[in-house]
Design a protein around this motif. Structure first.
Motif, mmCIF file in Angstrom:
data_model
loop_
_atom_site.group_PDB
_atom_site.id
_atom_site.type_symbol
_atom_site.label_atom_id
_atom_site.label_comp_id
_atom_site.label_asym_id
_atom_site.label_seq_id
_atom_site.Cartn_x
_atom_site.Cartn_y
_atom_site.Cartn_z
ATOM 1 N N LEU A 133 0.846 -1.184 0.000
ATOM 2 C CA LEU A 133 0.000 0.000 0.000
ATOM 3 C C LEU A 133 0.881 1.233 0.000
ATOM 4 O O LEU A 133 1.883 1.282 0.715
ATOM 5 C CB LEU A 133 -0.907 0.013 1.237
ATOM 6 N N ALA A 134 0.507 2.213 -0.784
ATOM 7 C CA ALA A 134 1.280 3.464 -0.896
ATOM 8 C C ALA A 134 2.744 3.172 -1.196
ATOM 9 O O ALA A 134 3.649 3.846 -0.694
ATOM 10 C CB ALA A 134 1.141 4.287 0.380
ATOM 11 N N GLY A 135 2.976 2.155 -2.000
ATOM 12 C CA GLY A 135 4.325 1.835 -2.446
ATOM 13 C C GLY A 135 5.182 1.109 -1.436
ATOM 14 O O GLY A 135 6.399 0.964 -1.654
ATOM 15 N N GLN A 136 4.601 0.631 -0.337
ATOM 16 C CA GLN A 136 5.388 -0.081 0.654
ATOM 17 C C GLN A 136 4.670 -1.354 1.106
ATOM 18 O O GLN A 136 3.440 -1.411 1.147
ATOM 19 C CB GLN A 136 5.674 0.797 1.868
ATOM 20 N N GLU A 137 5.464 -2.366 1.421
ATOM 21 C CA GLU A 137 4.894 -3.611 1.921
ATOM 22 C C GLU A 137 4.557 -3.452 3.394
ATOM 23 O O GLU A 137 5.353 -2.966 4.177
ATOM 24 C CB GLU A 137 5.889 -4.758 1.727
ATOM 25 N N THR A 138 3.368 -3.848 3.768
ATOM 26 C CA THR A 138 2.916 -3.659 5.138
ATOM 27 C C THR A 138 2.088 -4.848 5.583
ATOM 28 O O THR A 138 1.601 -5.630 4.761
ATOM 29 C CB THR A 138 2.106 -2.360 5.273
ATOM 30 N N THR A 139 1.919 -4.977 6.892
ATOM 31 C CA THR A 139 1.108 -6.048 7.475
ATOM 32 C C THR A 139 -0.179 -5.456 8.016
ATOM 33 O O THR A 139 -0.154 -4.515 8.816
ATOM 34 C CB THR A 139 1.869 -6.752 8.605
ATOM 35 N N LEU A 140 -1.292 -5.995 7.585
ATOM 36 C CA LEU A 140 -2.598 -5.546 8.036
ATOM 37 C C LEU A 140 -3.216 -6.575 8.976
ATOM 38 O O LEU A 140 -2.971 -7.779 8.848
ATOM 39 C CB LEU A 140 -3.537 -5.344 6.843
ATOM 40 N N LEU A 141 -4.018 -6.095 9.910
ATOM 41 C CA LEU A 141 -4.853 -6.978 10.722
ATOM 42 C C LEU A 141 -6.164 -7.162 9.979
ATOM 43 O O LEU A 141 -6.852 -6.188 9.662
ATOM 44 C CB LEU A 141 -5.107 -6.364 12.097
ATOM 45 N N ARG A 142 -6.512 -8.421 9.709
ATOM 46 C CA ARG A 142 -7.702 -8.712 8.891
ATOM 47 C C ARG A 142 -8.648 -9.630 9.651
ATOM 48 O O ARG A 142 -8.220 -10.589 10.304
ATOM 49 C CB ARG A 142 -7.282 -9.383 7.587
ATOM 50 N N LEU A 143 -9.929 -9.317 9.566
ATOM 51 C CA LEU A 143 -10.927 -10.220 10.125
ATOM 52 C C LEU A 143 -10.916 -11.526 9.355
ATOM 53 O O LEU A 143 -10.854 -11.537 8.123
ATOM 54 C CB LEU A 143 -12.314 -9.579 10.054
ATOM 55 N N ASP A 144 -10.967 -12.637 10.069
ATOM 56 C CA ASP A 144 -10.973 -13.958 9.430
ATOM 57 C C ASP A 144 -11.713 -14.906 10.363
ATOM 58 O O ASP A 144 -11.125 -15.583 11.198
ATOM 59 C CB ASP A 144 -9.548 -14.441 9.183
ATOM 60 N N THR A 145 -13.027 -14.961 10.224
ATOM 61 C CA THR A 145 -13.837 -15.663 11.201
ATOM 62 C C THR A 145 -14.943 -16.460 10.523
ATOM 63 O O THR A 145 -14.986 -16.580 9.294
ATOM 64 C CB THR A 145 -14.424 -14.654 12.208
ATOM 65 N N SER A 146 -15.842 -17.006 11.303
ATOM 66 C CA SER A 146 -16.969 -17.782 10.790
ATOM 67 C C SER A 146 -18.229 -16.919 10.819
ATOM 68 O O SER A 146 -18.279 -15.907 11.531
ATOM 69 C CB SER A 146 -17.182 -19.038 11.646
ATOM 70 N N PRO A 147 -19.263 -17.290 10.061
ATOM 71 C CA PRO A 147 -20.478 -16.470 9.996
ATOM 72 C C PRO A 147 -21.200 -16.318 11.329
ATOM 73 O O PRO A 147 -21.910 -15.333 11.545
ATOM 74 C CB PRO A 147 -21.351 -17.222 8.980
ATOM 75 N N ASP A 148 -21.043 -17.275 12.210
ATOM 76 C CA ASP A 148 -21.728 -17.224 13.489
ATOM 77 C C ASP A 148 -20.703 -16.961 14.594
ATOM 78 O O ASP A 148 -19.647 -17.598 14.577
ATOM 79 C CB ASP A 148 -22.448 -18.558 13.731
ATOM 80 N N PRO A 149 -20.880 -15.994 15.479
ATOM 81 C CA PRO A 149 -22.145 -15.357 15.894
ATOM 82 C C PRO A 149 -22.405 -13.973 15.294
ATOM 83 O O PRO A 149 -23.166 -13.196 15.874
ATOM 84 C CB PRO A 149 -21.953 -15.248 17.405
ATOM 85 N N THR A 150 -21.779 -13.587 14.217
ATOM 86 C CA THR A 150 -21.989 -12.334 13.476
ATOM 87 C C THR A 150 -21.407 -11.101 14.158
ATOM 88 O O THR A 150 -21.634 -9.985 13.698
ATOM 89 C CB THR A 150 -23.475 -12.070 13.155
#
Length: 339
Positions: free
Chosen positions: A71-88
């Motif tokens: 992003l913006a020309g640089q490699e970076t680490t993002l925190l990403r949601l990675d879960t199951s549909p329940d409990p929403t």
């Protein structure tokens, strides 16, 4: 012994706290509080890919993953949601006493937000459980990242025991898949401002405010609550979370947590490595037999050899003047306190 104090350059410096302690207390207690430089008290860019330290997060940690992106020309680490549909819904929190200063972060949502797909970035919260959806009576302030209104906007909301009141809304319209660099600030007199700009590492500009709200003056946690549908279980991204405190170094609270233990909460982290029992005393009781770190970098636990009798106590030995602690015990496990 040494405590950390914020310096005029915004960094921590060390000051001896022995023979000059009484003079230091008198000087600060008689001097008015003036403008104070901001000091970074929390920063996480997730490059260490560890949510358990520096800072320590709690909550639904297994619902998140780390993703490398350019992003913006640089490699970076993002925190990403990675879960199951329940409990929403899911949440992640960390300890934070900051009530005056600024909160910065990067957020991206790869969907069009709604009441059922959005985040609440709690800048100030009075508890670790942010999930008002399931009955938490959380109070504090949060930035809401969308709703059913059209066009979608960011909104600063106040939570009162789980109920929301909108304080300000952004001029910026939320676009699906666009990331935003955001800063929210609060002055000592309760004036809020929202700054933002699209893009990673962009320089935020004033977008909403000023608006004044002084309902809550204390905080214990910063965190993020997300609500999502099955199609968005991996479409939230966060990075570069930074909290800067502009308040003076001071005692925030004193809690009698057991018959012989008092927990002190300060506005800044204390140098735990050099903390000694002679640093802090209670009137009539003197110094504790043990002084150690509490549940956060800002906390100190004072342990006394016997149960603290009912009565009113003055805490001394902190560079903030004197604070009165009144402890009434009902047996060994219950207590009430006032500052």
């Amino acid at each position: 012994s040494i405590l950390y104090l914020p310096s005029t350059t915004g960094q921590f410096y060390k000051r001896a706290m022995k023979s000059r302690l009484t003079a230091l207390i008198l000087t600060l207690s008689l001097s008015p509080v003036t403008a104070f430089p901001q000091t970074t008290v929390l920063f996480d860019n997730f490059e260490d890919r560890d949510l358990t330290v520096n800072p320590a997060w709690s909550g639904d940690l297994d619902d998140f993953m780390f993703e490398t992106d350019t992003l913006a020309g640089q490699e970076t680490t993002l925190l990403r949601l990675d879960t199951s549909p329940d409990p929403t819904r899911t949440q992640i929190v960390t300890r934070s006493n900051t009530a005056t200063g600024s909160w910065e972060f990067y957020v991206r949502q790869d969907f069009n937000p709604s009441n059922f797909n959005r985040a609440f970035i709690f800048l100030m919260a009075d508890r670790a459980d942010l999930n008002y959806l399931d009955g938490s009576d959380v109070s504090g302030y949060a930035l809401r990242t969308g709703d059913n209104d059209s066009p979608r906007r960011f909104r600063l909301v106040r939570f009162d025991e789980g109920n929301q009141t909108v304080l300000a809304e952004s001029d910026t319209i939320i676009e699906e898949g666009t990331g935003y660099s955001i800063q929210v600030s609060r002055s000592e007199d309760g004036v809020w401002r929202i700054y933002m700009a699209p893009g990673y590492n962009s320089i935020p500009i004033l977008d909403a405010g000023p608006v004044t709200d002084q309902t809550y003056e204390k905080s214990s946690h910063f965190g993020i609550l997300m609500r999502y549908s099955s199609g968005n279980i991996s479409n939230f991204y966060f990075d570069n979370i930074r909290i800067e405190n502009s308040a003076p170094f001071r005692l925030i609270s004193a809690d009698v947590i057991s018959a012989a233990v008092v927990e002190l909460q300060f506005s800044y982290p204390v140098d735990q490595a050099t903390l000694q029992t002679s640093d802090v005393t209670l009137s009539t009781l003197g110094s504790p037999i043990r002084a150690e770190s509490g549940g956060s970098p800002n906390a100190v636990l004072l342990t006394y050899p016997e149960m603290i009798p009912d009565g009113e106590y003055t805490i001394q030995g902190v560079p903030t003047g004197e604070h009165v602690l009144e402890a009434r015990f009902v047996g060994y496990r219950q207590n009430e306190k006032t500052i």
